[in-house]
Design an enzyme around this catalytic site. Structure first.
Site, PDB file in Angstrom:
ATOM      1  N   ALA A  82       0.836  -1.202   0.000  1.00 34.43           N
ATOM      2  CA  ALA A  82       0.000   0.000   0.000  1.00 34.43           C
ATOM      3  C   ALA A  82       0.867   1.245   0.000  1.00 34.43           C
ATOM      4  O   ALA A  82       2.034   1.212   0.394  1.00 34.43           O
ATOM      5  CB  ALA A  82      -0.896   0.019   1.246  1.00 34.43           C
ATOM      6  N   TYR A  88      -5.849   9.700   0.993  1.00 37.63           N
ATOM      7  CA  TYR A  88      -5.481   8.314   1.340  1.00 37.63           C
ATOM      8  C   TYR A  88      -6.750   7.467   1.506  1.00 37.63           C
ATOM      9  O   TYR A  88      -6.852   6.374   0.953  1.00 37.63           O
ATOM     10  CB  TYR A  88      -4.645   8.327   2.619  1.00 37.63           C
TER      11      TYR A  88
END
Ligand SMILES: NC(=O)c1ccc[n+]([C@@H]2O[C@H](COP(=O)([O-])OP(=O)(O)OC[C@H]3O[C@@H](n4cnc5c(N)ncnc54)[C@H](OP(=O)(O)O)[C@@H]3O)[C@@H](O)[C@H]2O)c1
Length: 281
Positions: A60, A125
């Site tokens: 990620a 995010y």
């Protein structure tokens, strides 16, 4: 069972590898240098060659504040790349477990977020991770594991940040007391992922350690573990302006996890003790 872990060099990926190996599982652990998940062709080739039964995506883009100015990069890693993993999983009939976050919620709730609560990310995010959830759902067999407030010995995290401040002699140490969540020790999360993966669970599940607290409470527990004389002072988040907005209330309901597995989440306080035993340097 044959597992493929992507992002296996990260904080969670490292602990998941250890957890699965300790259970005698067959594990292919691919760090970023082994497999860049943003390369469609590499993802397809790697998955076809290794032919896992379960893929756990621990890779990620996790720089929450920087994502505000790098949203397209965050979307490429946390969003589009997950679509590549989903299509690769379908080719080899594997399950895809996608690790997601409390940041898909806006934090306006005052009761724990259930798995089907409406999502409304506040940050770039959070938006990128929500794109990743939708992308993961393209895998015929998929499970989205949302979690929060991770700390583990293999990566930078809140415990280390507080520990460093205390060691540097910052006194008093001001910590926000108006954000609530459930800190989660990554080896506990790794165990939870192994459990739900082996059960073949699909859909969405939340896992966080118990109990809920504020960052201030968490800092006080870290301070207590260290036996430090530093004073910890509660402050509001508006005294700590940051580029990305954080949800004020990040408490995830782990009810489905408890029903599926028959076990309660672990205690972050126990995790913190173990953390200090393991991270002595
Ligand atoms: N940390 C938290 O508090 C938290 C809270 C909730 C949810 N989560 C989620 O939990 C998961 C694991 O997080 P973590 O804290 O373990 O993160 P981490 O330590 O930053 O690990 C992520 C790993 O992914 C790698 N990576 C980045 N781009 C990649 C790419 N294109 N291809 C392959 N690998 C790539 C990173 O490598 P480099 O470091 O070399 O870039 C790193 O090793 C993530 O999905 C995260 O969104 C984290």
């Amino acid at each position: 069972m044959k597992w493929l872990i992507t992002g296996a060099g990260g904080m969670l990926g490292t602990d998941l590898r250890e957890e699965l190996l300790s259970r005698g599982e067959d594990v292919v652990a691919a760090a970023k240098d082994d497999l860049d998940i943003t390369s469609h062709d590499d993802v397809i080739r790697f998955v076809e060659e290794t032919a896992p039964q379960i893929i756990v995506n621990c890779a990620a883009y996790t720089k929450v504040d920087l994502a505000e100015t790098e949203e397209s990069l965050a979307n490429a890693i946390n969003g589009s790349a997950v679509e590549f993993l989903a299509s690769a999983a379908n080719r080899v009939d594997a399950s895809l477990i996608q690790v997601s976050t409390d940041f898909v919620f806006d934090g306006s709730s005052s009761t724990p977020y259930e798995i089907n609560a409406p999502t409304a990310p506040l940050s770039a995010y959070g938006r990128s991770k929500l794109i990743g959830e939708h992308a993961a759902a393209r895998a015929k067999k998929h499970l989205i594991v949302r979690t929060a407030w991770l700390f583990g010995v293999h990566g930078p995290n809140f415990v280390e940040a507080i520990r460093n401040q205390i060691r540097k002699g910052t006194n008093p140490l001001r910590v926000v007391s108006d954000q609530r969540g459930r800190p989660t020790y990554t080896p506990h999360l790794a165990r939870a992922i192994a459990r739900v993966g082996l059960l073949g669970a699909t859909g969405i599940v939340h896992y966080s350690d118990e109990p809920e607290c504020t960052w201030y409470d968490f800092a006080c527990a870290i301070h207590e573990e260290m036996g430090s004389p530093t004073a910890i002072v509660p402050v509001s988040s508006d005294q700590f302006p940051r580029p990305a907005k954080r949800p004020a209330y990040s408490v995830l309901s782990t009810e489905r996890y408890e029903r599926l597995t028959g076990v309660k989440p672990d205690s972050w306080r126990d995790g913190l003790r173990e953390y200090f035993e393991r991270r002595t340097g």
